[in-house]
Design an enzyme around this catalytic site. Structure first.
Site, mmCIF file in Angstrom:
data_model
loop_
_atom_site.group_PDB
_atom_site.id
_atom_site.type_symbol
_atom_site.label_atom_id
_atom_site.label_comp_id
_atom_site.label_asym_id
_atom_site.label_seq_id
_atom_site.Cartn_x
_atom_site.Cartn_y
_atom_site.Cartn_z
ATOM 1 N N SER A 62 32.789 42.457 43.352
ATOM 2 C CA SER A 62 33.565 41.812 42.466
ATOM 3 C C SER A 62 35.326 42.258 43.506
ATOM 4 C CB SER A 62 33.106 42.282 41.428
ATOM 5 O OG SER A 62 33.741 42.440 40.504
ATOM 6 N N ASP A 174 28.676 37.690 40.306
ATOM 7 C CA ASP A 174 28.847 38.521 40.887
ATOM 8 C C ASP A 174 27.785 39.854 41.490
ATOM 9 O OD1 ASP A 174 30.752 41.538 40.321
ATOM 10 O OD2 ASP A 174 31.239 41.327 39.097
#
Length: 304
Positions: A62, A174
């Site tokens: 991320s 993600d």
């Protein structure tokens, strides 16, 4: 005679001779996910830089993938701080709803591409890996080559908020979903000492909007994956901060610095135990193996 010779002939012995140039222990950093709370990564890097501790390899998930990519491409913590605090990051968060998400984040990918000067993952100054998740196979995807900006974009695609990245048969989102802080990835890269920065902060308030609900659901779903194995772990965010608001960045940078300073002695002890050079009170420790550049420690091809 040949029979007797086979009995009495000397046997071959294998003797392991110690190397005159023993391999230096390698240090790796795992950068965790958490949106704009990633400013804390910069604060930690500031303290590590003061002590001359530079990574030989990095990995991130991320926002951590963006920090890892910038560091691997040669960015200093000062450059990162300037980027995070002076660039209009909120402008990249404009909502443009589609069937797969609220925010396209194309500007985010373009920014990363510009910052790393178009370098591919395999072209970085130090080894870099980026973690994402394939929503089709439910598996973790680890990028070790290819377009850096696209990998960072995929690793940062919070489901329901940012649109996922289509790549072949995969739909990438993600990396936080399966790996909140990729310490095992760094270990498998060959790191002897793994440093980890986790950005998780508890939040028990009532979500106020759709994005807040999505974010909370992801936090709950990933709670079981939050056991982080590292040789040195800092968790600089002590309370809830909105990871989707760039306004928290300065505070997070400060929190990262404070947390690193509070835990630095244990890291220095670790360095001493493994013979890893570091700076102390403006000078190099006795563990320095003459790798000196203008008073800084230079190990491998880490960015200066």
């Amino acid at each position: 005679m040949s029979f007797l010779w086979n009995i009495i002939k000397p046997r071959e012995l294998t003797v392991k001779v110690p190397s005159l140039h023993p391999r230096k222990p390698k240090v790796g950093i795992a950068f965790g996910g958490g949106g704009f709370k990633g400013g804390a990564h910069v604060g930690v890097l500031k303290v590590l830089d003061e002590y001359g501790i530079k990574p030989d390899m990095v990995a991130g998930t991320s926002i951590g993938s963006a920090v890892a990519a910038l560091l691997a491409s040669g960015y200093s913590w000062q450059m990162m701080e300037t980027l995070l605090c002076q660039f209009d990051l909120d402008a990249m968060m404009k909502v443009r709803p589609s069937r797969s998400g609220l925010i396209p984040a194309n500007e985010y990918a373009e920014l990363i591409h510009t910052c790393v000067k178009g370098k591919k993952i395999e072209e970085m100054d130090i080894p870099l890996k980026i973690v994402a998740v394939d929503l089709v196979s439910w598996k973790k995807v680890i990028f070790d080559k290819g377009e850096t900006a696209l990998a960072v974009r995929a690793s940062s695609a919070i489901p329901g908020v940012f649109t996922p990245v289509k790549m072949g048969d995969m739909l990438l989102a993600d990396g936080f979903l399966l790996d909140v802080c990729p310490t095992q990835v760094v270990r498998e890269m060959g790191a002897d000492i793994v440093l980890a920065i986790s950005l998780f902060s508890p939040n028990h308030s009532v979500p106020q909007n759709m994005v807040g609900i999505i974010y909370r659901a992801i936090d709950i779903a990933t709670a079981a994956n939050r056991h982080i194995e590292a040789d040195w772990l800092v968790e600089p965010i002590p309370h809830y901060l909105d990871g989707l608001s760039a306004k928290v960045i300065p505070q997070c940078i400060e929190l990262g610095e404070q947390s690193a300073r509070a835990n630095i002695q244990s890291l220095l002890t670790l360095c001493e135990e493994h013979g890893i050079p570091y700076k102390k009170k403006g000078r190099l420790t006795a563990h320095d193996h003459s790798d000196r550049t203008n008073g800084d420690i230079s190990r491998g091809s880490a960015p200066q």
